[in-house]
Design a protein around this motif. Structure first.
Motif: not given
Length: 619
Positions: A339-353
């Motif tokens: 949960n923590k790892t994937i949530s971090s990845i999702q947050g960053f990809l959203e910010g990158l987008d």
């Protein structure tokens, strides 16, 4: 408050030396008479370095002479007083609002010229520390353990410590609020926090510079025009096949919105999966944890192969669909291991987008890196993006951020450019609420700088300090090895340290010149203070010495000997006078045939000189 003089009685291998830190006064302590003599310095020029810079002193010296030790003495004195370093017999002179003060535990005799006001004695060194703000900066990384290295302990007290050694630890605490002294912290955790803060400090510097340039205050250093964002993939052979399958399936799945921006986001998505795989080798715990990490690629591939792309209202972004793919993985994670790892990845990809959306970007041919122009708006958003990515509790291993002058390339700033900008960015990060005087101490100021940058450093630095800290009186003390630094400073702003018979001593001037300001760099380099064996490299000096010795040992040198043993070794020598002298040595041992050959060579050189002379006459 301005430091004028320190007398070090005994501190870390340095004994009985006085350090002049004033360009207006000269101090000399006679220990036998217990007398300190004060006189006016020659050629004093008020406001020489700028209206708010009271003085700039360079401590110059050979390796091991004690430059950094002197700087550390000042840092420790200003942060915790003499009881920290046990130099109870040391003397400190300073000035505040035109009045001279001194601190000494022992009674001393003060002798001064009539035009110099009598100094007042201070009995509590805390009066010194509380009246100014000390800033210490060093790009040097000392491999000594954090737990024993005294630079990073509490004696620095209120000092603004900007050393690499210190920031590597405190940046983690600043970002997470957790204790940076914890022994269980990994290198990745510390380094990621430090990298994040260093990048953010540079972005904030660029934003500050932009504001100044809008008001017509240009920054003296050539600044990067673009930020490059490059993806980092796991290169483990074991994972390459599954990653290729995911790449192929992703490109087919998202084909409806194929664009350079989205292709980069798809690759960032794949790089994040590679990152998850890479994390398995660091997992310590039940096998189920490692299994969950290893199963992510198969779960993603299954989703891509069994689902149809769903068109959404947000037609410009594929990130919501990436969220759904990751959600399908989390749905089968009953223990919420990922949960923590994937949530971090999702947050960053959203910010990158969000960051790349609507911007003009340069994309590499493989869509694995992009370049974004560093406009005013982009700088503000970039700080947020970096802050989100380098979250030490989440991720920081599959994207590189680096500044560049060349968009669309992997070209980064040089190490010298980074070193120079880091000096400015760290100082720019300092928050000084009051208008107290500042004393800035910099260790190895020219470290990693190309000679051209060394030549320009003082000019750029005083321009920056004068603008950035315009509401403060600033004193600067730095250590350096470089004659380029020396050439920008009057001799009364330089402290020369040298080691003689194992003891550190101070010099009043160089052997080759008394005045250093504007002095020829070549003359400064040839002074024995810097280079004891001339300007020739040690390797070439040994090779040429061996060549001369070999020639001297020969009874006769034939033309065959010359061509096979000596010709090429002589030809590569760049110093023409030395080359000619060695040829003369050869000629003394040669037969007539070889001497004729040397004469022909000399005649050719003379003919070239005649042609140059005749051309100049014609001009």
């Amino acid at each position: 408050m301005e430091f004028l003089y320190i007398y070090i009685k005994q501190y870390k291998g340095i004994n009985n030396i006085g350090i002049n830190l004033s360009n207006e006064f000269k101090f000399r302590f006679d220990e036998d008479k217990n007398e300190l003599i004060i006189s006016s310095a020659e050629h004093y020029i008020p406001d020489f370095f700028g209206k708010n810079i009271t003085n700039l002193t360079a401590i110059i010296g050979e390796n091991g002479a004690g430059k950094t030790t002197v700087l550390r003495y000042i840092v420790e004195y200003l942060s915790a007083g003499i009881h920290n370093h046990n130099d109870e017999n040391g003397i400190v002179f300073l000035r505040e609002r035109g009045q001279l003060f001194y601190f000494s535990i022992n009674d001393i005799i003060i002798s001064s010229q009539e035009n110099i006001k009598s100094p007042k004695r201070i009995f509590d060194p805390e009066d010194i520390r509380s009246s100014l703000v000390t800033i210490f900066l060093s790009n040097v990384f000392d491999p000594t353990s954090y737990y024993t290295h005294d630079y990073l302990q509490g004696q620095l007290a209120g000092t603004k410590n900007l050393s690499t050694q210190y920031l590597l630890y405190t940046d983690y605490q600043n970002r997470t609020g957790e204790d940076a002294m914890r022994r269980d912290l990994t290198y990745d955790q510390r380094f990621s926090a430090f990298a994040a803060e260093e990048m953010i400090r540079m972005v904030r510097l660029l934003r500050w510079i932009g504001q100044k340039e809008e008001k017509g205050v240009p920054f003296p250093v050539n600044l990067p025009s673009h930020l490059n964002i490059s993806l980092v993939f796991n290169e483990n052979e074991e994972y390459q096949d599954i990653l290729k399958e995911i790449r192929y399936a992703s490109e087919g799945y998202f084909n409806i919105r194929r664009s350079e921006r989205n292709m980069f986001l798809i690759n960032a998505f794949i790089a994040s999966i590679a990152y998850i795989l890479n994390e398995t080798k660091f997992i310590v715990g039940p096998e189920i944890v490692a299994h969950k990490y290893r199963s992510v690629p198969e779960r993603v591939l299954e989703y891509l192969n069994t689902h149809k792309y769903r068109d959404t209202k947000n037609e410009n972004s594929i990130v919501p669909e990436i969220h759904d793919i990751f959600y399908s993985v989390l749905r089968d994670d009953e223990f919420q291991i990922l949960n923590k790892t994937i949530s971090s990845i999702q947050g960053f990809l959203e910010g990158l987008d969000k960051f790349v959306h609507g911007r003009n970007i340069y994309t590499s041919k493989d869509n694995n890196s992009i370049s974004v122009e560093l406009t005013k708006v982009n700088k503000g958003n970039l700080e947020t993006l970096i802050d989100e990515y380098y979250d030490t509790k989440g991720i920081s291993s599959y994207v590189d951020f680096f500044f560049s002058h060349s968009p669309g390339t992997n070209s980064s700033l040089s190490s010298g450019e980074y070193a120079l900008l880091l000096v400015f960015s760290r100082l720019n990060s300092i928050k000084v609420d009051s208008r107290k005087p500042l004393i800035i101490l910099i260790d190895e100021a020219e470290l990693a700088l190309h000679p051209q940058w060394q030549k320009q450093f003082i000019s750029h630095f005083v321009d920056f300090i004068e603008t950035r800290f315009k509401n403060h009186k600033v004193q600067i003390i730095l250590t350096a090895h470089s004659p380029f630094i020396l050439s920008d400073l009057p001799s009364n702003c330089i402290v020369l340290l040298k080691k003689e018979n194992g003891k550190t001593i101070t010099f009043d001037s160089l052997q080759s010149t008394k005045e250093t300001f504007g002095a020829n760099i070549h003359e400064l380099f040839t002074d024995a203070f810097f280079l004891q064996d001339g300007l020739m490299g040690e390797f070439s000096r040994k090779k040429i010495s061996d060549l001369i010795n070999e020639i001297n040992q020969q009874e006769q040198i034939t033309i065959e000997d010359f061509d096979s043993k000596y010709k090429n070794r002589i030809e590569i020598i760049g110093e023409q006078f030395l080359k000619a002298k060695i040829l003369e040595l050869v000629a003394e041992k040669s037969d007539i045939q070889l001497i004729d050959k040397i004469i022909d060579r000399r005649n050719n050189e003379i003919e070239i000189l005649r042609q140059i002379r005749n051309r100049k006459k014609d001009d």
